[in-house]
Design an enzyme around this catalytic site. Structure first.
Site, PDB file in Angstrom:
ATOM      1  CE  LYS A  22      -1.800   2.000   3.940  1.00  0.00           C
ATOM      2  NZ  LYS A  22      -1.771   3.435   4.001  1.00  0.00           N
ATOM      3  NE  ARG A  93      -0.993  13.067   7.330  1.00  0.00           N
ATOM      4  CZ  ARG A  93      -0.901  14.216   7.586  1.00  0.00           C
ATOM      5  NH1 ARG A  93      -1.618  14.831   8.134  1.00  0.00           N
ATOM      6  NH2 ARG A  93       0.252  14.794   7.216  1.00  0.00           N
ATOM      7  CB  CYS A 117      -4.542  11.564  11.262  1.00  0.00           C
ATOM      8  SG  CYS A 117      -3.350  10.613  11.607  1.00  0.00           S
ATOM      9  NE  ARG A 122       0.557  10.911   9.704  1.00  0.00           N
ATOM     10  CZ  ARG A 122       0.011   9.971   9.199  1.00  0.00           C
ATOM     11  NH1 ARG A 122      -1.240   9.550   9.410  1.00  0.00           N
ATOM     12  NH2 ARG A 122       0.642   9.276   8.064  1.00  0.00           N
ATOM     13  N   PRO A 123       2.455  17.253  10.940  1.00  0.00           N
ATOM     14  CG  PRO A 123       4.160  18.429  11.983  1.00  0.00           C
ATOM     15  CD  PRO A 123       3.312  17.242  12.118  1.00  0.00           C
ATOM     16  CB  ILE A 124       2.678  19.123   5.383  1.00  0.00           C
ATOM     17  CG1 ILE A 124       2.042  20.566   5.985  1.00  0.00           C
ATOM     18  CG2 ILE A 124       1.973  18.124   5.241  1.00  0.00           C
ATOM     19  CD1 ILE A 124       1.130  21.170   4.917  1.00  0.00           C
ATOM     20  CG  ASP A 125       7.526  20.905   9.891  1.00  0.00           C
ATOM     21  OD1 ASP A 125       6.884  19.980   9.757  1.00  0.00           O
ATOM     22  OD2 ASP A 125       8.525  21.064  10.287  1.00  0.00           O
ATOM     23  CB  VAL A 328       7.531   7.088  14.121  1.00  0.00           C
ATOM     24  CG1 VAL A 328       7.314   7.913  12.783  1.00  0.00           C
ATOM     25  CG2 VAL A 328       8.901   6.306  13.919  1.00  0.00           C
ATOM     26  NE  ARG A 398      -6.705   4.635   5.326  1.00  0.00           N
ATOM     27  CZ  ARG A 398      -5.686   5.168   5.828  1.00  0.00           C
ATOM     28  NH1 ARG A 398      -6.046   5.171   7.190  1.00  0.00           N
ATOM     29  NH2 ARG A 398      -4.418   5.565   5.348  1.00  0.00           N
TER      30      ARG A 398
HETATM   31  C1  UD1 Z   1       4.269   7.053   5.995  1.00  0.00           C
HETATM   32  C2  UD1 Z   1       3.331   5.917   5.946  1.00  0.00           C
HETATM   33  C3  UD1 Z   1       2.829   5.524   7.194  1.00  0.00           C
HETATM   34  C4  UD1 Z   1       4.088   5.623   8.129  1.00  0.00           C
HETATM   35  C5  UD1 Z   1       5.055   6.507   8.422  1.00  0.00           C
HETATM   36  C6  UD1 Z   1       6.093   6.349   9.251  1.00  0.00           C
HETATM   37  C7  UD1 Z   1       2.485   6.200   3.665  1.00  0.00           C
HETATM   38  C8  UD1 Z   1       1.223   6.271   2.880  1.00  0.00           C
HETATM   39  N1  UD1 Z   1       2.205   6.289   4.881  1.00  0.00           N
HETATM   40  O1  UD1 Z   1       3.396   8.200   6.449  1.00  0.00           O
HETATM   41  O2  UD1 Z   1       2.160   4.383   7.153  1.00  0.00           O
HETATM   42  O3  UD1 Z   1       3.440   5.152   9.394  1.00  0.00           O
HETATM   43  O4  UD1 Z   1       5.393   6.850   6.957  1.00  0.00           O
HETATM   44  O5  UD1 Z   1       6.730   5.266   8.761  1.00  0.00           O
HETATM   45  O6  UD1 Z   1       3.429   5.723   3.268  1.00  0.00           O
HETATM   46  N2  UD1 Z   1       6.639  15.066  10.169  1.00  0.00           N
HETATM   47  C9  UD1 Z   1       7.007  16.402  10.554  1.00  0.00           C
HETATM   48  N3  UD1 Z   1       6.786  17.187   9.440  1.00  0.00           N
HETATM   49  C10 UD1 Z   1       6.756  16.850   8.089  1.00  0.00           C
HETATM   50  C11 UD1 Z   1       6.431  15.501   7.903  1.00  0.00           C
HETATM   51  C12 UD1 Z   1       6.457  14.535   9.052  1.00  0.00           C
HETATM   52  O7  UD1 Z   1       7.053  16.741  11.674  1.00  0.00           O
HETATM   53  O8  UD1 Z   1       6.690  17.816   6.968  1.00  0.00           O
HETATM   54  C13 UD1 Z   1       6.544  13.750  11.507  1.00  0.00           C
HETATM   55  C14 UD1 Z   1       5.259  13.373  11.391  1.00  0.00           C
HETATM   56  O9  UD1 Z   1       4.387  14.126  12.155  1.00  0.00           O
HETATM   57  C15 UD1 Z   1       5.557  12.015  12.077  1.00  0.00           C
HETATM   58  C16 UD1 Z   1       6.993  11.703  11.579  1.00  0.00           C
HETATM   59  O10 UD1 Z   1       7.438  12.916  11.153  1.00  0.00           O
HETATM   60  O11 UD1 Z   1       5.736  12.260  13.427  1.00  0.00           O
HETATM   61  C17 UD1 Z   1       6.993  10.738  10.529  1.00  0.00           C
HETATM   62  O12 UD1 Z   1       6.187  11.055   9.471  1.00  0.00           O
HETATM   63  P1  UD1 Z   1       6.380  10.462   7.974  1.00  0.00           P
HETATM   64  O13 UD1 Z   1       7.477   9.689   7.889  1.00  0.00           O
HETATM   65  O14 UD1 Z   1       6.012  11.993   7.171  1.00  0.00           O
HETATM   66  O15 UD1 Z   1       5.068   9.534   7.731  1.00  0.00           O
HETATM   67  P2  UD1 Z   1       3.925   9.613   6.445  1.00  0.00           P
HETATM   68  O16 UD1 Z   1       4.675  10.088   5.262  1.00  0.00           O
HETATM   69  O17 UD1 Z   1       2.913  10.712   6.714  1.00  0.00           O
END
Ligand code: UD1
Length: 419
Positions: A22, A93, A117, A122-125, A328, A398
């Site tokens: 997935k 997401r 969620c 889960r920020p996108i910074d 994480v 999902r």
């Molecule tokens: C992906 C996976 C999810 C998995 C996660 C961690 C997909 C579709 N989903 O989610 O199943 O649990 O990896 O292995 O592949 N973060 C920030 N800023 C950002 C981006 C992330 O602070 O801009 C933080 C998040 O809040 C979280 C951590 O980084 O605490 C890990 O997130 P991330 O690795 O980005 O996970 P996803 O890509 O959302």
């Protein structure tokens, strides 16, 4: 309302086949937006998340054909919109990753801010900071992100504050069509990153180093569609490995890459299960008497956060005190209270949980609080006394293809019923 009815107590035996990943297929489908010619994907798991991303692409004017089982063709020749619909983006997401390819193809995009969620804010910074470094102008307001690249996308060197999986994938896609060279440092090393890089390279991109902490991308002028087979789902495989170990089973898991399962394999062996690896299958045997182990989730190659709930379900019935630490996500313990309703002995403090086992689990009604928490409920139910009824199945849909049929195939007493 639909529910799963599971009667515990059977040792699972036989063979089970894992589907495509997935978390690999979603970014790969999105990456096909970068090309003006069609792509064809094999080993596509027919999951709710795959249907959602297909709908997002269709709203953008892209032709998506899912008429053949486990095959998807995507034709992104004509993109007619640069704004994916809010109601779809808000349900998943991963659909946020269309932002990058839309900027690359259209020069601009508008997308709703993904919310937090159940498992964290889960920020996108990290995504946005990297995009700005590549020359994208970002404006945020009224719950939306507007992105423009009036002067085009230009390669840059970017250090990630955290090896975010999504941000690594997102920036790789945009940088593939940037002018010049991009160097991404401290990036995610998950197998799904490697799968996306392999697909991008098959499209004509020049991505090197995926699977290590540094990825180098030489931008190209355009990409073409490509045929691609998705890697096996290591989380689905891992869930069945745990099912075999905790039920005292003897199961051969097929279509799995043992290299991807290493962090889990090590923990299962430490707990006392026998795990034999072959080229593309794993044999798990256990007498059901497992020992407590400590687990800490980390970015790959550490123990995956997406397996944390499932291994906790196993440790509930293992002998001794285990400690599970989630590093994480900040709020990924929602399965704890549901497991406790079944008889688990767990105490949590911040991001750590102490589990005292073996607990005697008894069936009752529980709910899925998120996708992997739902898998943990199924695992607990497989060893509980009597019948467990699991609701809120949309979470499971999902990410697990045909889970009822697959588990029944190895002897589980499980059915899905409508109330
Ligand atoms: C992906 C996976 C999810 C998995 C996660 C961690 C997909 C579709 N989903 O989610 O199943 O649990 O990896 O292995 O592949 N973060 C920030 N800023 C950002 C981006 C992330 O602070 O801009 C933080 C998040 O809040 C979280 C951590 O980084 O605490 C890990 O997130 P991330 O690795 O980005 O996970 P996803 O890509 O959302």
């Amino acid at each position: 309302m639909e529910k799963l009815l599971i009667t515990g107590g059977r040792a699972l035996q036989g063979r089970i086949i894992v589907g495509g990943a997935k978390n690999a297929v979603l970014p790969i489908i999105i990456a096909s937006l970068l090309a003006k010619t069609p792509s064809r994907f094999d080993e596509v798991p027919m999951l709710e998340d795959v249907r959602t991303i297909s709908q997002v692409l269709r709203h953008l004017g892209v032709k998506v054909d899912d008429s053949e089982p486990n095959v998807l063709t995507v034709d992104s020749r004509d993109i007619t919109s640069f704004e994916p619909p809010y109601d779809l983006v808000s349900t998943m997401r991963a659909s946020f990753l269309v932002l990058g390819p839309l900027i690359a193809r259209m020069g601009k995009a508008r997308i709703s801010m993904p919310g937090g969620c159940a498992i964290g804010a889960r920020p996108i910074d990290i995504h946005l900071k990297a995009f700005e470094a590549l020359g994208v102008e970002i404006e945020q307001g009224h719950g939306y992100i507007e992105a423009n690249a009036p002067k085009g996308i230009k390669g840059a060197t970017i250090y990630f504050d955290f090896p975010s999986v999504g941000a690594t994938e997102h920036v790789m896609m945009l940088a593939a069509l940037a002018k010049g060279k991009t160097v991404l440092e401290n990036v995610a090393q998950e197998p799904e990153i490697v799968d996306l890089a392999n697909y991008l390279n098959k499209m004509g991109a020049k991505v090197r180093g995926a699977g290590t902490a540094v990825i180098k991308i030489e931008g190209v002028k355009e990409l073409h569609g490509a045929d691609y087979t998705i890697i096996p789902d290591r989380i689905e495989a891992g869930t069945y490995m745990i099912a075999a170990a905790m039920t005292g089973g003897d199961v051969i898991i097929e279509n799995v890459l043992p290299e991807h399962q290493k962090p889990l394999t090590a923990k299962l062996r430490e707990a006392g299960a026998i795990v034999e690896e072959d080229v593309d299958r794993i044999h798990v045997v256990s007498n059901g008497q497992l020992k407590a182990v400590d687990v800490k989730t980390l970015p790959f190659p550490g123990f995956p956060t997406d397996m944390q709930a499932q291994i906790m379900a196993m440790l509930v019935v293992a002998n001794g005190r285990s400690r599970v630490t989630e590093t994480v996500f900040e709020n990924r313990f929602m399965h704890v209270t549901e497991l406790m309703r079944m008889g688990a002995k767990i105490t949590t403090e911040g991001r750590s949980a102490s589990i005292d086992g073996p607990a005697h689990l008894t069936g009752c009604q529980v709910r899925c609080t998120d996708l992997r928490a739902g898998a943990a409920m199924i695992l607990a139910a497989l060893v509980a006394e009597g019948q467990t009824s699991i609701v809120d199945l949309h979470h499971i849909d999902r990410g697990y293809e045909n889970i009822v049929e697959k588990l029944r195939g190895i002897g589980a007493q499980i059915e899905r019923v409508k109330e």
